[in-house]
Design a protein around this motif. Sequence first.
Motif, mmCIF file in Angstrom:
data_model
loop_
_atom_site.group_PDB
_atom_site.id
_atom_site.type_symbol
_atom_site.label_atom_id
_atom_site.label_comp_id
_atom_site.label_asym_id
_atom_site.label_seq_id
_atom_site.Cartn_x
_atom_site.Cartn_y
_atom_site.Cartn_z
ATOM 1 N N SER A 32 0.945 -1.123 0.096
ATOM 2 C CA SER A 32 -0.034 -0.030 -0.123
ATOM 3 C C SER A 32 0.873 0.996 0.134
ATOM 4 C CB SER A 32 -0.783 0.013 1.042
ATOM 5 O OG SER A 32 -1.759 -1.073 1.328
ATOM 6 N N CYS A 35 -0.791 8.885 -0.910
ATOM 7 C CA CYS A 35 -0.218 9.900 -1.423
ATOM 8 C C CYS A 35 -0.782 11.069 -0.443
ATOM 9 C CB CYS A 35 -0.813 9.830 -2.701
ATOM 10 S SG CYS A 35 -2.484 10.662 -2.990
ATOM 11 N N HIS A 39 -4.913 9.175 -1.191
ATOM 12 C CA HIS A 39 -5.509 7.890 -2.081
ATOM 13 C C HIS A 39 -4.441 6.879 -1.414
ATOM 14 C CE1 HIS A 39 -6.288 11.181 -4.902
ATOM 15 N NE2 HIS A 39 -7.396 10.851 -4.390
ATOM 16 N N THR A 41 -2.616 3.512 -3.155
ATOM 17 C CA THR A 41 -2.524 2.650 -4.337
ATOM 18 C C THR A 41 -1.801 1.462 -3.991
ATOM 19 O OG1 THR A 41 -2.273 4.685 -5.697
ATOM 20 C CG2 THR A 41 -1.230 2.928 -6.603
ATOM 21 N N GLN A 42 -2.206 0.091 -4.525
ATOM 22 C CA GLN A 42 -1.837 -0.998 -3.915
ATOM 23 C C GLN A 42 -1.326 -1.875 -5.044
ATOM 24 O OE1 GLN A 42 -5.416 -1.887 -1.670
ATOM 25 N NE2 GLN A 42 -4.238 -1.897 0.018
ATOM 26 N N TRP A 55 5.882 5.474 -5.130
ATOM 27 C CA TRP A 55 5.163 4.879 -6.102
ATOM 28 C C TRP A 55 4.316 6.329 -6.581
ATOM 29 C CZ3 TRP A 55 6.143 0.409 -8.432
ATOM 30 C CH2 TRP A 55 5.293 -0.158 -9.526
ATOM 31 N N CYS A 57 0.948 7.775 -7.524
ATOM 32 C CA CYS A 57 -0.490 7.461 -7.239
ATOM 33 C C CYS A 57 -1.340 7.336 -8.370
ATOM 34 C CB CYS A 57 -1.107 8.722 -6.369
ATOM 35 S SG CYS A 57 -3.039 8.459 -6.165
ATOM 36 N N MET A 58 -2.161 6.119 -8.373
ATOM 37 C CA MET A 58 -3.107 5.651 -9.423
ATOM 38 C C MET A 58 -4.080 6.788 -9.633
ATOM 39 S SD MET A 58 -2.451 2.273 -10.458
ATOM 40 C CE MET A 58 -3.698 1.268 -10.383
ATOM 41 N N LYS A 59 -4.501 7.382 -8.696
ATOM 42 C CA LYS A 59 -5.366 8.497 -8.930
ATOM 43 C C LYS A 59 -5.312 9.829 -9.200
ATOM 44 C CE LYS A 59 -9.234 6.252 -5.913
ATOM 45 N NZ LYS A 59 -8.539 5.355 -4.888
#
Length: 118
Positions: A32, A35, A39, A41-42, A55, A57-59
């Motif tokens: 996990s 951000c 959010h 992101t996993q 990493w 953030c995917m969002k």
Amino acid sequence: MSSGSAIRGSRAGAGPSGEAVRGEVCPRVQVSYYCANGHITQPSFAVDAQIPEQWECMKCGLPANLDQRNPPPPPKTQPYKTHLAYVKERRSSKEAHAILEEALSHLKDRRARGEVIY
Ligand SMILES: [Zn+2]
């Protein structure tokens, strides 16, 4: 005399029928990342892989890290600079003032001579 029909239908290089073509299955671990916007992101990694400290953030695309209480701060985005901003960077305000004064005095001269009416 060969009919040739026996050759038809054979698949060169084909494996035995029923063989599942899958990627190598290896144990994975889900990590996990948090951000600054909260959010999570996993992404999952192979257990023997090096887990990166950050990493994306995917969002929202901000950098995210493993510390939920202390996510990385959003990067300082460089605002778009106008041409004037670049000029101001190159010239000190004192210089700019001198240039303005010079331009104004020229204008006053010309106005005094009646060359410019405004
Ligand atoms: Zn985010």
